[in-house]
Design an enzyme around this catalytic site. Structure first.
Site, PDB file in Angstrom:
ATOM      1  N   TYR A 223      79.393 -77.222 111.867  1.00 24.18           N
ATOM      2  CA  TYR A 223      80.255 -77.330 113.064  1.00 24.18           C
ATOM      3  C   TYR A 223      81.715 -77.637 112.655  1.00 24.18           C
ATOM      4  CZ  TYR A 223      81.946 -78.968 117.364  1.00 24.18           C
ATOM      5  OH  TYR A 223      82.800 -79.431 118.817  1.00 24.18           O
TER       6      TYR A 223
ATOM      7  N   ASP B 174      86.121 -78.541 104.931  1.00 18.88           N
ATOM      8  CA  ASP B 174      85.905 -79.493 106.172  1.00 18.88           C
ATOM      9  C   ASP B 174      85.407 -80.779 105.679  1.00 18.88           C
ATOM     10  OD1 ASP B 174      86.081 -80.430 108.549  1.00 18.88           O
ATOM     11  OD2 ASP B 174      85.070 -78.944 109.634  1.00 18.88           O
TER      12      ASP B 174
ATOM     13  N   LYS C 129      88.485 -87.860 112.119  1.00 13.50           N
ATOM     14  CA  LYS C 129      87.638 -89.082 112.275  1.00 13.50           C
ATOM     15  C   LYS C 129      88.097 -90.521 111.487  1.00 13.50           C
ATOM     16  CE  LYS C 129      83.420 -86.409 113.137  1.00 13.50           C
ATOM     17  NZ  LYS C 129      83.021 -86.847 114.352  1.00 13.50           N
TER      18      LYS C 129
HETATM   19  C1  PLP Z   1      82.903 -81.396 110.070  1.00 14.62           C
HETATM   20  C2  PLP Z   1      83.377 -81.474 111.457  1.00 14.62           C
HETATM   21  N1  PLP Z   1      84.559 -80.599 111.423  1.00 14.62           N
HETATM   22  C3  PLP Z   1      85.499 -80.703 112.617  1.00 14.62           C
HETATM   23  C4  PLP Z   1      84.760 -81.405 113.901  1.00 14.62           C
HETATM   24  C5  PLP Z   1      85.601 -81.603 115.107  1.00 14.62           C
HETATM   25  O1  PLP Z   1      86.445 -82.762 115.207  1.00 14.62           O
HETATM   26  P1  PLP Z   1      86.956 -83.145 116.605  1.00 14.62           P
HETATM   27  O2  PLP Z   1      85.409 -83.587 117.350  1.00 14.62           O
HETATM   28  O3  PLP Z   1      87.854 -84.454 116.374  1.00 14.62           O
HETATM   29  O4  PLP Z   1      87.555 -82.039 117.399  1.00 14.62           O
HETATM   30  C6  PLP Z   1      84.030 -82.306 113.792  1.00 14.62           C
HETATM   31  C7  PLP Z   1      83.232 -83.206 114.797  1.00 14.62           C
HETATM   32  O5  PLP Z   1      82.407 -83.682 114.577  1.00 14.62           O
HETATM   33  C8  PLP Z   1      83.167 -82.411 112.240  1.00 14.62           C
HETATM   34  O6  PLP Z   1      81.915 -82.999 112.155  1.00 14.62           O
END
Ligand code: PLP
Length: 441
Positions: free
Chosen positions: A156, A251, A279
């Site tokens: 994700y 990511d 985060k």
């Molecule tokens: C690996 C990863 N990338 C991107 C995101 C998206 O982040 P946000 O919820 O701050 O938009 C998340 C959210 O859990 C994530 O776990």
């Protein structure tokens, strides 16, 4: 409601509306009653707990119940709730003004902290992980002049259109392969491959390499439950992308500054062109970032032609919280997170083994999750062999025992350094009954 809450010292009076009533009220005015789908407890059933306060390892709900928190706001809170230094930093920043729409010293400090800890040479601050990955992909497309993106099933990267394909957790929870509203055109630019499968990546580049702008991968997957990359997987992605003139986007929104001072790439270096963060770097406030080699980042406006912007990007409160949080995150802190994660894994494993519940514990640094299955989990198909009914029974028994787990079998569990003996005791006390419930499910 807030006043009555304060008057009650952070607890609702016994006869006042609590989670049940708040959820009823919320559902009338907020779709599904929540502002982010996994919060709604759809995957586990029941009423989500409305939290009113956090302190150290504890969360307190609107009914005055106390939970040992193993979600930590889905990862950011490595120091636990309301750490005094983080709170003081936010209070000081707020007293000076909440937003200026101009450059501020705090942004420079936070960017320097990130650049100092990671392989990225330049960084752009944004407000959410979604924005970070979306912007990194635009930049990769702008730099390469190509349109296709490769992502992995079960990973994700936020809810931008082209990334909502086979996107793990929230989407898996709802059983939607995709989301309505994502156009065929957007989806057709995304190639989805099985995680940890280098041969599949090689094959797709052999066939389509000249059209692929980037591969995006979670540094270690945490959105199908935890699935670490096989040895050499991220490095193979760097090799293959670079051989074909494409970029590698790693990511680290979940892993960054959580598993080690420099994130997963600090533990397992790979030659990423762009890296996304979120985060932990916001200390519980909305802040995220994407960064990379200076030569790639130079394509970004106003230095270059690829546009990206944000009214609240680099917000002073978020920068203050993030900076305070990162400055507290030294080697000793990461040792403590690792030890706490190992202790909890041991407690859960013992309880599940005693109750005869088939399970696998999966780890990536101090991130971990339990899959209720006999199979080794290497990818999304493996994650889907788990017994979701057993997780659901386990989750509710833990909740009743005062332990707040992620309300989905497809999520990582997160520890904080605030977890103390009292919190560990509460977790240990809840486990035997929860394991029995899982066995009976
Ligand atoms: C690996 C990863 N990338 C991107 C995101 C998206 O982040 P946000 O919820 O701050 O938009 C998340 C959210 O859990 C994530 O776990």
């Amino acid at each position: 409601m807030t006043d009555s809450l304060h008057a009650a010292g952070g607890r609702y009076p016994a006869d006042a509306p609590a989670s049940e009533a708040l959820f009823d009220r919320a559902r009338a005015i907020v779709p599904g009653g929540v502002n982010s789908p996994v919060r709604a407890f759809r995957a586990v059933g029941g009423t989500p707990r409305f939290m009113v306060r956090g302190e150290g390892p504890w969360l307190f709900d609107a009914d005055g119940r106390r939970y040992a928190d193993l979600v930590c706001s889905w990862g950011p809170l490595i120091h636990g709730h309301a750490h005094p230094e983080v709170v003081a930093a936010v209070q000081q920043a707020a007293a000076l003004g909440t937003s200026f729409g101009t450059p501020t010293p705090g942004e420079v400090e936070l960017a320097a902290e990130i650049v100092g800890r990671t392989p990225v040479e330049q960084v752009r601050l944004v407000n959410s992980g979604t924005e970070a990955t979306m912007s990194a992909i635009r930049l990769a497309r702008g730099v390469t002049g190509r349109s296709k993106i490769v992502k992995f099933a079960g990973c994700y990267h936020g809810h931008a259109d082209g990334l909502l394909a086979a996107a793990g957790s929230g989407v898996a929870t709802f059983g939607l392969p995709d989301s309505p509203g994502v156009t065929k055109a957007a989806a057709s630019e995304t190639i989805v491959l099985p995680y940890n499968d280098v041969a599949a990546v090689e094959a797709v580049f052999a066939a389509d390499g000249a059209e692929i702008a980037a591969v995006i991968t979670e540094a270690a997957a945490g959105n199908m439950g935890v699935v670490a990359p096989r040895d050499g997987f991220n490095q193979a992605l760097a090799r293959i992308t670079h051989a074909h003139g494409a970029l590698l986007i790693v990511d680290e929104v979940m892993t960054g500054f959580r598993v080690a001072p420099g994130g997963w790439l600090g533990l397992d270096p790979a030659d990423a062109d762009l890296v996304t963060y979120g985060k932990v770097m916001g200390g519980g406030l909305p802040a995220a970032a994407f960064g990379g080699r200076a030569e790639v980042m130079a394509h970004l406006a106003p230095a270059g032609p690829v546009y990206q912007a944000g009214t609240l990007s680099g917000n002073p409160l978020a920068c203050a919280a993030g900076l305070a949080s990162l400055r507290l995150a030294d080697a000793a802190l990461y040792r403590r997170l690792d030890e706490t994660a190992a202790t909890i894994q041991g407690l859960v494993t013992d309880a599940l083994s005693k109750a005869g519940v088939p399970h696998r514990v999966a780890t990536a640094g101090n991130m971990f999750s339990f899959f209720f299955t006999d199979a080794d989990v290497r990818d999304y198909d493996g994650a889907r062999t788990q017994d979701v009914a057993a997780f659901k029974a386990f989750f509710h028994a833990m909740l009743a025992g005062g332990v707040y787990l992620p309300p989905s079998a497809y999520e990582s569990w997160f520890v904080s350094a605030a977890i103390d003996d009292a919190a560990l005791e509460q977790i240990a006390a809840a486990l035997p009954a929860a394991a029995e419930e899982a066995a009976a499910a």
